[in-house]
Design a protein around this motif. Structure first.
Motif, PDB file in Angstrom:
ATOM      1  N   ARG A 321       0.838  -1.211   0.000  1.00 43.36           N
ATOM      2  CA  ARG A 321       0.000   0.000   0.000  1.00 43.36           C
ATOM      3  C   ARG A 321       0.866   1.252   0.000  1.00 43.36           C
ATOM      4  N   LEU A 322       1.916   1.231   0.804  1.00 43.69           N
ATOM      5  CA  LEU A 322       2.804   2.384   0.867  1.00 43.69           C
ATOM      6  C   LEU A 322       3.542   2.572  -0.455  1.00 43.69           C
ATOM      7  N   PHE A 323       3.975   1.454  -1.050  1.00 43.49           N
ATOM      8  CA  PHE A 323       4.694   1.524  -2.318  1.00 43.49           C
ATOM      9  C   PHE A 323       3.774   2.024  -3.436  1.00 43.49           C
ATOM     10  N   ALA A 324       2.498   1.630  -3.377  1.00 48.78           N
ATOM     11  CA  ALA A 324       1.534   2.138  -4.361  1.00 48.78           C
ATOM     12  C   ALA A 324       1.397   3.651  -4.249  1.00 48.78           C
ATOM     13  N   GLY A 325       1.516   4.168  -3.026  1.00 47.79           N
ATOM     14  CA  GLY A 325       1.481   5.611  -2.849  1.00 47.79           C
ATOM     15  C   GLY A 325       2.653   6.286  -3.525  1.00 47.79           C
ATOM     16  N   LEU A 326       3.835   5.674  -3.440  1.00 39.93           N
ATOM     17  CA  LEU A 326       5.005   6.239  -4.114  1.00 39.93           C
ATOM     18  C   LEU A 326       4.823   6.228  -5.626  1.00 39.93           C
ATOM     19  N   LEU A 327       4.187   5.190  -6.151  1.00 41.01           N
ATOM     20  CA  LEU A 327       4.014   5.068  -7.593  1.00 41.01           C
ATOM     21  C   LEU A 327       2.901   5.959  -8.132  1.00 41.01           C
ATOM     22  N   PHE A 328       1.785   6.041  -7.394  1.00 38.41           N
ATOM     23  CA  PHE A 328       0.599   6.692  -7.949  1.00 38.41           C
ATOM     24  C   PHE A 328       0.143   7.947  -7.210  1.00 38.41           C
ATOM     25  N   GLU A 329       0.690   8.178  -6.016  1.00 37.45           N
ATOM     26  CA  GLU A 329       0.304   9.359  -5.242  1.00 37.45           C
ATOM     27  C   GLU A 329       1.547  10.122  -4.784  1.00 37.45           C
ATOM     28  N   THR A 330       2.537  10.178  -5.632  1.00 38.63           N
ATOM     29  CA  THR A 330       3.814  10.792  -5.286  1.00 38.63           C
ATOM     30  C   THR A 330       3.621  12.248  -4.876  1.00 38.63           C
ATOM     31  N   GLY A 331       4.218  12.614  -3.747  1.00 39.72           N
ATOM     32  CA  GLY A 331       4.070  13.968  -3.245  1.00 39.72           C
ATOM     33  C   GLY A 331       5.391  14.694  -3.145  1.00 39.72           C
ATOM     34  N   TYR A 332       5.328  15.913  -2.634  1.00 40.28           N
ATOM     35  CA  TYR A 332       6.507  16.735  -2.366  1.00 40.28           C
ATOM     36  C   TYR A 332       7.373  16.898  -3.624  1.00 40.28           C
ATOM     37  N   PRO A 333       6.796  17.412  -4.718  1.00 39.23           N
ATOM     38  CA  PRO A 333       7.583  17.555  -5.956  1.00 39.23           C
ATOM     39  C   PRO A 333       8.472  18.796  -5.985  1.00 39.23           C
ATOM     40  N   TYR A 334       8.358  19.638  -4.956  1.00 36.98           N
ATOM     41  CA  TYR A 334       9.122  20.885  -4.974  1.00 36.98           C
ATOM     42  C   TYR A 334       9.463  21.282  -3.541  1.00 36.98           C
ATOM     43  N   GLN A 335      10.701  21.673  -3.317  1.00 39.02           N
ATOM     44  CA  GLN A 335      11.134  22.202  -2.030  1.00 39.02           C
ATOM     45  C   GLN A 335      11.153  23.727  -2.117  1.00 39.02           C
TER      46      GLN A 335
END
Length: 460
Positions: A321-335
């Motif tokens: 479930r967590l890995f699916a979040g990395l693949l499909f719900e990736t966040g924090y694209p900008y600092q």
């Protein structure tokens, strides 16, 4: 006469690429000055400046390099500047090799253009271990492409070993600054050896492997012995995530743990459930004691080893479930700029930062797949499986495998679903896809521009 003019034009193109890279380097240094920083970055800067003890929560090698740069230049901004110099220098070398192997002006210029694409530019000046690892791996790839370019001319043994050691230096730093980068570094190391020796024998493989091991072990031992970073048991935070999301609250209440730790785990599980925190529980839900994880790590490790084997289906489901979040719900694209701090560090050019933010944010909205893990994992698999048959098939496959194993390696250890964990795959696959495009319809390695120039000299 015509041949002389042609040769001069080719040389000018290489230096023209260098001038473009230099302008890009200066521009990105100015935009990101003094280097964008998250709380992690500020913590490492404090260690570099001696404001707090050196620890191993973050890679001590980054803080030590930063400390050395500050000692030499007197400026904390020197770290972000160094990142930019190595990044654009590596891209220039790759562009030079692409030009030499393909005689494509557009292709060589496109290599430099990769650094200005939103998925790459977004973190280029952020002082993070993820960015350092990606830039070091890119530099190692640049060295490998130099070897590939020179291989047909049978360079002297000393030149090959000098290039090997240079590549090993970058690979070792990538692994030291980001532990799980060893997964990404192995394919690049293989690329490096095969680029320098077409058919390396067992002895050559043994010597090259020994060089890589030495490049890792000696600096790590020196850091542990001389710098003596404080041990923090940082890996236990992953176990906290697993325990409070896999075990039920009732199971945690009956766990064989010291009462205080047991109560804090139960409270963390209830708090994470209340706020909907799926990961990073140590920072989001866990009541942290004064000594951090030093006292808790032993009991947590013992409980994790006992319980996860008996909760394998639940553990696998949680990690997937967590890995699916990395693949499909990736966040924090900008600092966004520099985190609030007491070190006097702030964004040097706020309007340039606003411009960069608008550029990246617009791309996140309009080109969302470029900031999703599934896209870069799919691209990595394509590059690994179908690298083509052209000049760049070896680096294309290495970049694909490196990216794929790096992404998949996060499955058991990922603490959050941030885009920073995909920065190397985004950079590597962007380069790999460009090389694949340049290799289209090319099945026979072309004669390099350098060879043409060399032969022309004999007839002029």
């Amino acid at each position: 006469m015509g041949q002389k003019v042609w040769i001069q034009g080719e040389r000018l193109w290489v230096w023209g690429l260098g001038a473009v890279a230099a302008v890009c380097c200066l521009t990105t240094t100015a935009v990101f000055a003094p280097g964008y920083m998250s709380p992690d970055s500020v913590d490492q800067l404090r260690q570099a400046m001696g404001r707090r003890p050196l620890t191993d929560w973050h890679p001590p090698v980054l803080s030590l390099v930063w400390r050395a740069l500050i000692a030499v230049t007197g400026m904390p901004a020197s770290m972000a500047a160094l990142q930019s110099v190595i990044f654009w220098g590596a891209l220039w070398v790759i562009a030079w090799c692409v030009w030499d192997l393909t005689a494509s002006r557009a292709g060589s210029l496109a290599v430099l253009g990769l650094g200005l694409t939103p998925p790459v530019l977004t973190f280029l000046g952020v002082v993070w271990k993820d960015v350092h690892a990606a830039i070091a791996l890119l530099a190692a790839c640049a060295v490998a492409l130099v070897g590939l370019r020179l291989r047909e001319s049978r360079p002297p043994t000393a030149v090959r070993w000098a290039l090997l050691w240079l590549g090993v230096l970058f690979l070792a730093y990538a692994i030291l600054v980001r532990k799980n980068a060893f997964l990404a570094a192995i394919p690049v190391f293989v690329l490096l050896v095969l680029a320098l020796w077409r058919t390396p024998g067992r002895r050559t493989w043994a010597k090259c492997t020994a060089a890589l091991v030495a490049g890792l072990v000696l600096p790590a031992a020196a850091i542990a012995w001389i710098a003596q970073p404080v041990q923090t048991k940082q890996g236990a935070q992953i176990m906290i995530d697993d325990l409070i999301h896999v075990l039920s609250v009732e199971e945690l209440r009956s766990a064989d743990l010291p009462p205080d730790l047991r109560n804090r785990l139960v409270a963390a599980a209830e708090e994470c459930d209340r706020i909907g925190a799926l990961s990073d529980a140590y920072w989001a839900c866990y009541e942290r004691p004064a000594d951090g994880l030093i006292g808790d790590s032993g009991p947590l490790t013992s409980l994790w080893l006992r319980e996860m084997s008996g909760h394998a289906p639940g553990y696998l489901q949680y990690r997937l479930r967590l890995f699916a979040g990395l693949l499909f719900e990736t966040g924090y694209p900008y600092q966004s700029g520099v985190w609030s701090n007491d070190l006097g560090m702030k964004v040097a050019h706020p309007r340039l930062e606003d411009t960069l933010k608008a550029y990246v944010s617009g791309a996140v909205t309009d080109l969302q797949p470029l900031f999703r893990g599934w896209f870069w994992l799919a691209a990595a698999l394509v590059l690994a499986i179908r690298p083509g048959r052209g000049t760049f098939r070896l680096p294309i496959r290495a970049l694909g495998i490196s990216s794929a194993v790096y992404v998949l390696g996060y499955l058991p250890i990922m603490p959050a679903t941030n885009y920073r964990y995909l920065y190397w795959p985004a950079l590597a696959c962007s380069l790999g896809l460009l090389l694949l495009w340049l290799d289209r319809d090319r099945t026979v390695p072309p004669r390099t521009v350098s060879e043409v120039v060399g032969r022309s000299r004999t007839t002029v």
